[in-house]
Motif scaffolding. Structure first.
Motif: not given
Length: 419
Positions: A83-88, A54-65
């Protein structure tokens, strides 16, 4: 990379808070998650989340590529869409389709991201220790209450059946009056050496990483994971691993705030840049019992036959919890093998996101247990026994100790005095 300034940080945070006042109904099927922080802990959480139906990861975020690869591989291996990848992190808070965030950053970001997440209408799973200091922990509780959010602390033993059984056994009086509990961890960590300021690695947004903390020049030996051993970002071994044992000990004892706390030990073995004690023994005194924590970061010789554990000493028996399960010595024969892992804790969080019931490690539970870690570290840093007032969450007539209940913030962003 030029880091965001204080006005940019606070402006975005304000917009997120306003946007979060209108909250949609809890998801009825899959909970859409954003994971912030993808080092070892964040990646481990990701591996557990993708096992949940019952879970879905749609975005992940980190300050280090460099930190995205392992988490993305785990998601892809489970057959899920990348998932979408963000640094912010603000991109995740602004996304109204995300139901909840998972906070697996360094300690100094835990409370702020939780508060901003609550303000943005997100439920939050936040790793241990839940906060960097006592005041921030209380702000987390206030934010969860004000915005009616589900906030689960990452103390996963709260969802393990054998731990629940052991605590119920204690609460039933089966080992009698518990006059003392003890928790410990003994392991061999490597010294981190002596570093010098150097260039920020390519692909790292160091200004974003420092976030609410005062600026410190980049040094490789106090960055990934080693930040644990510096007060500017971490909470030492007491906050890092002590929280797991102390949370269970506090639960089993049925106590809230201590009357007094003292800490002994110091940096006795490591000759390096670490600021925190490599050897520490803390005692918290409660009205009718006491709790003791001990760690050695340079020796794996265990206590009660285990490198990590919790012991409850009653006048009718002693109950021990370690990696083999739980057992009673010097009393009625009882015990149980380990049952459950972090998956049960995540499942409990997801269930509560949908039902709006309180999770097993609800944020106030997490705050009260993490508070023990902070009080122990403060006693160490001021070097004396402290008297604690639970009503005000402060120390009696000790301005130096009270200063350490909060922190100095940097120029970018800080925890608001009111959430």
């Amino acid at each position: 990379m030029t880091g965001p300034n204080r006005r940019t940080f606070l402006g975005m945070a304000g917009m997120v808070a306003l946007a979060g006042r209108s909250v949609s109904a809890a998801p009825s099927e899959k909970v859409r998650l954003g994971v912030i922080g993808l080092s070892t802990r964040g990646t481990d959480l990701t591996k557990s989340i993708v096992k949940q139906k019952d879970a879905e990861i749609v975005a992940v975020c980190d300050i280090d590529d460099a930190k995205f690869a392992n988490a993305l591989s785990a998601i892809q291996a489970a057959g899920f869409k990348e998932p979408r990848q963000e640094k912010d992190y603000r991109k995740l808070l602004d996304d109204k389709s995300i139901d909840a965030i998972v906070v697996a950053t360094p300690d100094h970001w835990h409370a702020l991201l939780t508060v901003l997440g609550c303000q943005a209408g997100k439920d939050v799973y936040v790793e241990k220790p839940v906060s960097h200091n006592v005041v921030e922990g209380r702000r987390m509780v206030e934010a969860a209450r004000k915005y009616n959010r589900i906030v689960q602390a990452g103390t996963q033993r709260r969802s393990m059946e054998h731990i629940k059984d052991a605590v119920e056994y204690i609460h039933a009086g089966s080992i009698g009056k518990v006059g003392m509990a003890r928790s410990w961890i003994h392991q061999v960590r490597k010294p981190i050496g002596h570093g010098t300021p150097g260039p920020v690695p390519e692909g790292v947004d160091y200004a974003m990483w420092q976030g609410p903390a005062p600026d410190r020049p980049f040094m490789a030996n106090r960055f990934h994971y080693n930040w644990h051993w510096f007060w500017n970002w971490g909470t030492g071994e007491l906050g890092n691993n002590g929280i797991h044992g102390l949370d269970i000990a506090r639960w089993g004892l049925g106590v809230d705030a201590p009357l007094r706390v003292t800490s002994g030990g110091g940096k006795y073995v490591f000759n390096d840049d670490q600021e925190v004690p490599d050897t520490q023994i803390v005692t918290w005194e409660f009205p009718e019992t006491c709790l003791v924590w001990e760690h050695r970061m340079w020796s794996k010789h265990g206590t009660e036959g285990a490198g990590f554990g919790i012991a409850f000493y009653g006048d009718k028996g002693t109950l021990l919890i370690d990696d083999k399960g739980w057992r009673v010595e010097e009393g009625k024969e009882a015990g149980g093998k380990p049952k459950g892992d972090i998956g049960e804790h995540i499942a409990n969080f997801l269930s509560c996101v949908k039902s709006r019931e309180k999770p097993n490690a609800e944020i106030e539970i997490g705050h009260l247990s993490t508070r023990l870690c902070h009080l122990g570290n403060i006693a160490h840093r001021v070097g004396r026994k402290l008297t604690f007032d639970a009503a005000t969450e402060s120390f009696a007539n000790d301005s130096d100790a009270n200063k350490l209940l909060s922190r100095e913030y940097g120029s970018r962003i800080e925890m608001p005095s009111q959430v």
